[in-house]
Design a protein around this motif. Structure first.
Motif: not given
Length: 560
Positions: A348-349, A368-383, A401-404
């Protein structure tokens, strides 16, 4: 001397090295460190599940095996070889094959076989049969001039005139038939003709969807079908659009009540209470008419239990699987398991609450980061915009963000509702299961079913039961209390009485265990299921990209 002789075989990992013993003698040792990886394969003895898939180029072990033990810590080889009686009690798994245990039944697809038949072993047609029928139908209908109700009928039969069949038309408003009739159609083989549909324009409703279905049926009973059996159909959208008026602002006599403390945010109105957990930003409770509807609130969801084609190595040569990690097999799902798509970690940001007119706005931002890649994932905003009448407008923004990976199984949200929410109604494609790359064989309509009836028990447990191109979907309990999801853009959904983790790990249907909630996946995009040999075509893949989707969520009760 392995033939007709017993031997004791043991492998021991102590955190520094792994050793192989045969009859209490060390025969091999390699230095190894780190944790043992939990790969997405079942435990196998005498078989390598990763390499022994559908292609069998090597024999399986045909030895007699007994006293199989697996332990959570390294055990001294002398204790293992002596087979001390207490070993069984401390084992994580012990198999001495002294007793038979019946955990259920399943259909066997053999060794080295595939499960791509279109009819189940119990002779029940699988959902793809409806697409196969539609794709090959010899008569097709499309608009020639929609404003004038002119259709073009093409007869692809080589020898049969369309007058051998009974042509019918049906006018549907929001999936409900409001008019129907017959049509005289006389098209020679391998020819086309224009006809005018005798449809009178009804009094149009705001926001309604109007469709017409033209179908062809057998005039007489045959050995293979009854009289009136539908042979071909096409569904056409009518150009009758009356935009729905925007929701009028009505000043409520009962404004929203807000309780905001360190742990919880509670937003209440007439007959409803919504609770957010401020530690993780999750909507953790939705009470309506004093009934708890929710087990787990909406979470970013990009995972599904891999379908059979994603577990098969046949598509491997045709696809550039990336990333790929040793140990996860030669399959499409390797790319997803490699980065930990099935085990994402959220942080949570920010969590912000504000009033806007009579509404309450809750903004949740997380990484939200991938379980095995801590430098890739998603910026997630829910309004969440909560109205005094209990309706929630959810604006969901996702930025990768990061390698997909090359593609995602799906992108949307996952919810878990109370296990009493077993009745399903939707306005979309159906009634059978359909996926983005096989959906034209399922007409748009208003359908009712149950969570269990929508589940397809494929031989290999996997994601199933999807419905595409929906306007809305409702889940209700026996009392008529439920939740509705809708959107201005078409969406896909499926729901089942199991956890997604259970569906992902089970290898046979008897291993599925009903959970204490209904898993509901609300997809903005979903990857197709693909073909046995070539995988999913590019245009049916969910590509990682920025997306924003707005949906409406509201509880309701059916007035009986």
């Amino acid at each position: 001397d392995w033939t007709q002789n017993w031997h004791h075989v043991a492998g021991i990992y102590n955190g520094k090295s792994i050793s192989l013993f045969i009859d209490n003698k060390k025969v091999a040792e390699e230095p190894v460190t780190g944790n043992i990886t939990n790969f997405p394969f079942p435990l196998n003895v005498g078989k390598n599940a990763e390499t022994h898939g559908q292609h069998m180029s090597r024999y399986l072990c045909d030895a007699i095996i007994d006293q199989v033990g697996i332990f959570q810590k390294a055990i001294d080889i002398n204790d293992l070889f002596a087979a001390k009686p207490d070993l069984k009690n401390i084992a994580a798994l012990w198999l001495d094959f002294e007793q038979e245990q019946n955990d259920g039944e399943f259909f066997s697809y053999g060794i080295g076989a595939r499960t791509y038949g279109s009819i189940s072993p119990d002779r029940v047609p699988e959902p793809e049969m409806w697409q196969m029928k539609k794709s090959a139908q010899p008569i097709s209908v499309k608009w020639s001039n929609a404003e004038k109700m002119e259709i073009e009928v093409q007869n692809r039969n080589f020898f049969t005139n369309t007058n051998a069949f009974e042509a019918r038309w049906n006018l549907e408003e929001n999936g409900i038939s409001i008019a129907s009739g017959k049509l005289e159609v006389d098209v020679e083989p391998e020819a086309k003709r224009i006809y005018v549909l005798p449809i009178q324009k009804p009094q149009l409703k705001e926001g309604a969807t109007y469709l017409t279905t033209v179908s062809f049926h057998s005039k007489e009973a045959t050995q293979w079908a009854p009289k009136g059996f539908e042979l071909c159909w096409d569904q056409l959208e009518l150009p009758w659009i009356v935009p729905a008026d925007k929701k009028m602002v009505q000043h409520q006599t009962n404004p929203l009540k807000v309780i905001d403390n360190e742990q919880r945010l509670i937003v209440s109105g007439v007959n409803f209470d919504y609770t957010f957990n401020k530690a993780d930003g999750q909507l953790c409770s939705m009470k309506y008419m004093d009934k708890e509807l929710l087990k787990q609130g909406g979470q970013l969801n990009v995972w599904r239990a891999p379908v059979a084609n994603e577990l098969d190595d046949w598509t491997n040569p045709a696809l550039k699987i990336s990333p790929r990690t040793e140990g996860y097999g030669r399959m499409v799902a390797n790319a997803w398991y490699s980065i930990g798509l099935d085990n994402m970690k959220s942080k949570l940001e920010s969590f912000r609450v504000e009033n806007k007119g009579e509404n309450v706005i809750v903004t949740v931002r997380e990484i939200a980061l991938f379980g095995n890649a801590d430098r890739a994932g998603f910026e997630n905003e829910m309004i969440y915009m909560i109205s005094p009448d209990g309706e929630i407008s959810l604006q969901h923004t996702i930025n990768p963000n990061g390698k997909m990976p090359m593609s995602l199984p799906r992108i949307g949200t996952k919810w878990v509702f109370d296990d009493q929410m077993q009745n399903v109604e939707w306005f979309g494609r159906g009634p059978q299961e359909n996926y983005p790359d096989r959906k034209t064989g399922y007409r748009t309509g208003l359908y009712q079913s149950t969570v269990d009836a929508m589940f397809v028990p494929y031989l290999i447990p996997q994601d199933c039961g999807l419905r595409t191109d929906n306007h809305y979907v409702r889940l209700t309990n026996a009392e008529g209390i439920g939740i509705e999801f809708s959107a201005a853009e078409p969406f896909n959904f499926n729901c089942y009485n199991y956890s997604t983790e259970n569906l992902s790990k089970a290898k046979q249907t008897y291993q599925l265990i009903k959970s204490d909630g209904v898993t509901f996946n609300f997809d903005y995009q979903t990857t197709g299921v693909g073909c046995t040999a070539i995988g999913v075509l590019d245009k049916y893949q969910t590509i990682p990209q920025a997306i924003q989707f707005t949906s409406s969520i509201k509880p309701f009760i059916i007035n009986k």
